[in-house]
Design an enzyme around this catalytic site. Structure first.
Site, short mmCIF file in Angstrom:
data_model
loop_
_atom_site.label_atom_id
_atom_site.label_comp_id
_atom_site.label_asym_id
_atom_site.label_seq_id
_atom_site.Cartn_x
_atom_site.Cartn_y
_atom_site.Cartn_z
N LYS A 197 27.23 48.48 -91.07
CA LYS A 197 27.30 48.16 -89.65
C LYS A 197 28.52 48.86 -89.08
O LYS A 197 29.65 48.60 -89.50
CB LYS A 197 27.40 46.65 -89.45
CG LYS A 197 27.55 46.28 -87.98
CD LYS A 197 27.46 44.80 -87.74
CE LYS A 197 27.62 44.50 -86.26
NZ LYS A 197 27.53 43.08 -85.97
N GLU A 235 29.43 49.94 -99.54
CA GLU A 235 28.92 48.67 -99.01
C GLU A 235 27.56 48.32 -99.64
O GLU A 235 27.29 47.17 -99.96
CB GLU A 235 28.79 48.74 -97.48
CG GLU A 235 30.11 48.82 -96.73
CD GLU A 235 30.88 47.49 -96.70
OE1 GLU A 235 30.37 46.47 -97.22
OE2 GLU A 235 32.00 47.48 -96.14
N LYS A 250 22.97 49.76 -89.08
CA LYS A 250 23.07 49.41 -87.66
C LYS A 250 24.24 50.14 -87.02
O LYS A 250 25.33 50.10 -87.58
CB LYS A 250 23.28 47.90 -87.57
CG LYS A 250 23.48 47.39 -86.18
CD LYS A 250 23.73 45.92 -86.21
CE LYS A 250 24.05 45.48 -84.81
NZ LYS A 250 24.61 44.17 -84.77
#
Ligand code: PBG
Length: 327
Positions: A197, A235, A250
């Protein structure tokens, strides 16, 4: 005639042939429709920066879910709009089982058990600081935030929802939430992690919708730097190890390379969040008559699927389904 050994245009010569060689399809099965929930009854307020998207009270959300189910959209991500006076430093309302959001989730699952309901785990809609984590002296605390997210996740799981969406970007949250869920008997509740993100300018209309913009600073100490792709792999590895069921990228449109990167390097389903700003750009240009909104929306969704997204969270979901039905 010039002798050409290959004429790729032959595979484009008719609609039937084009359909035969078509590689990618977006269907309503792939889509999750985000919904903004308001407290009260019979409330329907359009989000100024997102034409066609409304904040709805529970009674109208139930109607919306029913309409969408009839159109073939079966998954929804529900976000609460929290009144300013109910926000505090520790996001207390997020785990108050009597809060309208949690009551609404119970109601939706009761009326539509077949619908797949996803929720958001992050402090920002409930935080007087407008940050995803607990703030102390201008810093966002990681481990202290996890404890609050754990309570929030548990309260959401207790409503019967299907998928938790930690969107906070604290370190270790997937593992922490998995443990809290499992220790409380919620082994069947899934986690769709907001894995990559980015600290993006594309979220502004969403923050208008929820009145959840940060009160100071930005989110750059927890959301990722848009310049980085290898960091997405770190991540992804952590979320996978910690027990995520899905990995999400995202925003989507400016991050198609990240979608492809995770798709090529993971066996987990990959989701892409076609965020608010991506929706608003198309709507604004379409309102001016500069773009064919429906056509470019479809093209955008297709690009995400082609890049490797198995699932797309998109504000275009309902419109897409209506267009499919019209054809
Ligand atoms: C909250 C959250 C955000 C979005 C989803 N969950 C905003 C943010 O992180 O500031 C953005 C969604 C969108 O723009 O459509 N943590």
């Amino acid at each position: 005639m010039i002798q050409l050994s290959h004429r790729p245009r032959r595979n484009r010569k008719s609609a039937a042939i084009r359909a035969l060689v078509e590689e990618t399809k977006v269907t309503t099965d792939d889509l999750i429709f985000p919904i903004f929930l308001l407290d009260g009854k019979n409330q329907k307020v359009e989000v100024a920066s997102m034409p066609g998207i409304f904040r709805l009270s529970t009674d109208l959300v139930l109607k919306e879910v029913e309409e969408c189910l009839n159109l073939g959209i079966r998954a929804f991500d529900i976000f609460p709009v929290v009144e300013e006076s109910l926000k505090d430093k520790t996001a207390t309302k997020s785990y108050d089982s009597n809060f309208f959001y949690l009551r609404a989730l119970r109601e939706v699952k009761k009326q539509f058990p077949e619908a797949c309901i996803m929720t958001d785990v992050a402090m920002d809609p409930y935080s007087s600081d407008g940050h995803d984590g607990l703030v102390e002296d201008g810093n966002i605390l990681n481990d202290e935030t996890l404890e609050i997210l754990g309570k929030m996740a548990l309260a959401q799981a207790e409503t019967g929802i299907d998928i938790l969406g930690p969107s906070d970007m604290m370190d270790g949250r997937v593992g922490y939430l998995r443990e809290v869920l499992d220790n409380n008997g919620f082994t069947d509740v899934s986690i769709m992690s907001y894995t990559a993100k980015y600290a993006s300018g594309f979220y502004n209309p969403f923050r208008d919708a929820l009145d959840s913009a940060p009160k100071f600073g930005d989110k750059k100490t927890y959301q990722m730097n848009p310049a980085n792709s290898r960091e997405a792999m770190i991540e992804a590895a952590l979320d996978t190890e910690e027990g995520a069921d899905f990995l999400m990228v995202k925003p989507a449109l400016a991050y198609l390379d990240i979608i492809k990167l995770l798709k090529d390097n993971s066996d987990l389903p990959i989701a892409a969040y076609n965020v608010s700003g991506e929706y608003s750009m198309v709507k604004a240009a379409a309102q001016k008559g500069w773009l064919d909104g429906e056509r470019v929306a479809k093209e955008m969704l297709l690009s995400m699927k082609r890049a490797g997204a198995d699932i797309i969270l998109t504000y275009f979901a309902k419109e897409f389904a209506q267009a499919v039905k019209r054809q």
